[in-house]
Scaffold this active site. Structure first.
Site, PDB file in Angstrom:
ATOM      1  CD  GLU A 154      -2.925  -1.105   2.279  1.00  0.00           C
ATOM      2  OE1 GLU A 154      -3.222  -0.019   2.804  1.00  0.00           O
ATOM      3  OE2 GLU A 154      -3.362  -2.198   2.646  1.00  0.00           O
ATOM      4  CB  CYS A 259      -0.574  -8.006   3.988  1.00  0.00           C
ATOM      5  SG  CYS A 259      -1.450  -7.849   2.445  1.00  0.00           S
TER       6      CYS A 259
HETATM    7  C1  UDX Z   1       2.870  -5.935   2.766  1.00  0.00           C
HETATM    8  C2  UDX Z   1       3.906  -6.592   1.851  1.00  0.00           C
HETATM    9  O1  UDX Z   1       5.088  -5.775   1.822  1.00  0.00           O
HETATM   10  C3  UDX Z   1       3.341  -6.798   0.463  1.00  0.00           C
HETATM   11  O2  UDX Z   1       4.282  -7.488  -0.351  1.00  0.00           O
HETATM   12  C4  UDX Z   1       2.046  -7.612   0.569  1.00  0.00           C
HETATM   13  O3  UDX Z   1       1.446  -7.746  -0.707  1.00  0.00           O
HETATM   14  C5  UDX Z   1       1.070  -6.949   1.529  1.00  0.00           C
HETATM   15  O4  UDX Z   1       1.706  -6.734   2.801  1.00  0.00           O
HETATM   16  P1  UDX Z   1       1.864  -3.496   3.155  1.00  0.00           P
HETATM   17  O5  UDX Z   1       0.960  -4.110   4.166  1.00  0.00           O
HETATM   18  O6  UDX Z   1       1.283  -2.531   2.184  1.00  0.00           O
HETATM   19  O7  UDX Z   1       2.580  -4.633   2.270  1.00  0.00           O
HETATM   20  O8  UDX Z   1       3.005  -2.704   3.952  1.00  0.00           O
HETATM   21  P2  UDX Z   1       4.592  -2.738   4.173  1.00  0.00           P
HETATM   22  O9  UDX Z   1       5.198  -1.553   3.522  1.00  0.00           O
HETATM   23  O10 UDX Z   1       5.170  -4.034   3.819  1.00  0.00           O
HETATM   24  O11 UDX Z   1       4.657  -2.481   5.756  1.00  0.00           O
HETATM   25  C6  UDX Z   1       3.967  -3.314   6.684  1.00  0.00           C
HETATM   26  C7  UDX Z   1       4.144  -2.837   8.101  1.00  0.00           C
HETATM   27  O12 UDX Z   1       5.471  -3.097   8.564  1.00  0.00           O
HETATM   28  C8  UDX Z   1       3.915  -1.345   8.334  1.00  0.00           C
HETATM   29  O13 UDX Z   1       3.171  -1.185   9.531  1.00  0.00           O
HETATM   30  C9  UDX Z   1       5.314  -0.772   8.481  1.00  0.00           C
HETATM   31  O14 UDX Z   1       5.333   0.390   9.283  1.00  0.00           O
HETATM   32  C10 UDX Z   1       6.025  -1.927   9.141  1.00  0.00           C
HETATM   33  N1  UDX Z   1       7.482  -1.963   8.890  1.00  0.00           N
HETATM   34  C11 UDX Z   1       7.959  -2.166   7.634  1.00  0.00           C
HETATM   35  C12 UDX Z   1       8.363  -1.814   9.944  1.00  0.00           C
HETATM   36  O15 UDX Z   1       7.963  -1.645  11.103  1.00  0.00           O
HETATM   37  N2  UDX Z   1       9.714  -1.895   9.708  1.00  0.00           N
HETATM   38  C13 UDX Z   1      10.220  -2.095   8.450  1.00  0.00           C
HETATM   39  O16 UDX Z   1      11.462  -2.151   8.322  1.00  0.00           O
HETATM   40  C14 UDX Z   1       9.317  -2.234   7.385  1.00  0.00           C
END
Ligand code: UDX
Length: 436
Positions: A154, A259
């Site tokens: 997203e 997700c």
């Molecule tokens: C995720 C997957 O990346 C994607 O491939 C799948 O299709 C759907 O789920 P999304 O949920 O959009 O995508 O978000 P993402 O950017 O992956 O972040 C997920 C969560 O992890 C967020 O709350 C973000 O803040 C957190 N996060 C991410 C961290 O806390 N640390 C990080 O290093 C990366």
């Protein structure tokens, strides 16, 4: 581009469905979008995009003449062989995925040797086999089934669609799988074509691994707090090892979204139902829950009891550039703080409307400087760009106290400290290392 491109149907016009539809329209396909929500379809026909996703409105507008919207599945069946399924599969109380929307689509399909369902929705391993069995029982054995999961993030979904790291197709090796591979060919992404069961596991295992990486670095951050190390330096040093990689090593106050929490739970559940105890995933989930709550401990360390204090949360969405509030850390935090007797002031540049549905008893502000007014402490929950360039002198003037908790390690600690505020991040060492 586009000459002779295969027309497709897309069932479900949520975030995944719309991005997929607009993306394939951009590649030159006529796309027949179907949704049971008549109001949504009417809005889409009028050019209204129901979700906030950078670049999506522009892509839909640019491809208007190739995108049709309808509430009738017959429209898609008439014009397209491939019907992409992008309906919701939310978790049930047991943690299993609710497949009722997917099954409604399966049941609505006619007998046909010329059509295929292409599963985009995240479904548990084994769903493909179950759907093929249902088709056979309903005398629709000729209906093909292909799975092709969604890896979109997203906030960057349009970019991700057009530049995927990989395309994974799970199928039985017939025309339908060939046609899906052909659709993605212009993107020139590495392709993994395999059986449905393996493909289903790729999606769940990928998301569970990424969630594990986040919980791992969060635990490292917590140890850093005990030893005086700075997790940002640690992650930098770790990430330069090719085998580890630098992505998803950002410590913070936990992961959320539509997700990760769902898929980690679904994989744990799936393993459990099959008789396997997936120990590691239990820890990943527990660490994430505790990580959201650790902020409360940090606030108590600085303020003592939170009864009667005012705490400001900057950012509410589960991450920047989305209005999605699903499993956002802000939900747990605002409820915890209020339960501990604090007044909570909130601001998010985009997610306020969604947040108002889910958060009770807190004060919503129209901008960041209003939100920090009278606050004893400010917590950065979501690292929206506008918070990174805040004028900390103005923030300090408006606050009643001085505490700034950087829940995403995204703020300029030097600028915050220079304004006379007390900075604390997640797993950051002494201020000496911050000011280097
Ligand atoms: C995720 C997957 O990346 C994607 O491939 C799948 O299709 C759907 O789920 P999304 O949920 O959009 O995508 O978000 P993402 O950017 O992956 O972040 C997920 C969560 O992890 C967020 O709350 C973000 O803040 C957190 N996060 C991410 C961290 O806390 N640390 C990080 O290093 C990366």
């Amino acid at each position: 581009m586009g000459q002779g491109r295969e027309p497709i149907g897309v069932i479900g016009t949520g975030y995944v469905g719309l991005v997929t539809a607009a993306g394939f329209a951009e590649l030159g396909s006529d796309v027949f979008c179907v949704d049971i929500d008549a109001e949504k379809i009417a809005g889409l026909r009028a050019g209204e995009i129901p979700i906030y996703e950078p670049g999506l409105a522009e892509l839909v507008t640019a491809n208007r003449e190739r995108l049709r919207f309808s509430t009738d599945i017959a429209d898609a069946l008439e014009h397209a062989r491939l019907l992409f399924v992008a309906v919701g599969t939310p978790p049930t109380y047991s943690g299993d995925a609710d497949l009722s929307a997917v099954l409604a689509v399966v049941n609505a399909m006619p007998a046909s040797d010329d059509h295929a369902l292409v599963m985009k929705s995240t479904v548990p391993a084994g769903t493909g086999r179950a759907i093929k069995r249902i088709f056979a029982e309903q005398g629709k054995a000729g209906f093909r089934y292909v799975s092709c999961p969604e890896f979109l993030k997203e906030g960057s979904a349009v970019k991700d669609f057009l530049n995927p790291d990989r395309v994974v197709v799970g199928d039985d090796g017939d025309w339908a799988g060939d046609a899906v591979v052909e659709l993605y060919a212009p993107l020139e992404a590495p392709l993994v074509r395999t059986d449905t069961a393996s493909q289903e596991m790729v999606k769940l295992a990928s998301n569970a691994f990424l969630a594990t990486k986040i919980s791992f670095i969060n635990e490292i951050a917590n140890v850093c707090e005990e030893t005086g190390a700075d997790v940002i330096e640690v992650a930098k040093g770790m990430g330069l090892d090719d085998r580890i990689g630098s992505k998803f090593l950002q410590a913070g106050i936990g992961f959320g979204g539509s997700c990760f929490p769902k898929d980690v739970n679904a994989l744990k559940q799936l393993a459990g139902n099959s008789g396997y105890h997936f120990q590691l995933l239990n820890a990943v989930i527990e660490v994430n829950e505790l990580q959201k709550r650790r902020v409360v401990g940090k606030l108590q360390k600085h303020l003592g009891s939170l009864v009667g204090t005012t705490i400001c949360l900057l950012g509410l969405a589960f991450k920047p550039n989305t209005d999605d509030m699903r499993d956002a850390s802000s939900l747990v935090l605002s409820a915890r703080l209020q339960a501990d007797g604090a007044s909570v002031r909130l601001y998010d540049p985009v997610a306020e409307e969604e947040a108002r549905e889910l958060i009770r008893g807190a004060h919503f502000s129209d901008d960041a400087l209003d939100a920090v007014q009278g606050a004893d402490a400010v917590v950065l929950v979501t690292e929206w760009d506008e918070f990174l360039s805040l004028d900390w002198a103005q923030v300090a003037e408006r606050m009643a106290g001085t505490v700034v908790i950087d829940g995403r390690n995204a703020l300029d600690a030097v600028a915050v400290t220079a304004a006379g505020l007390t900075y604390e991040g997640i797993g950051r060492g002494s201020l000496a290392s911050l000011t280097r």
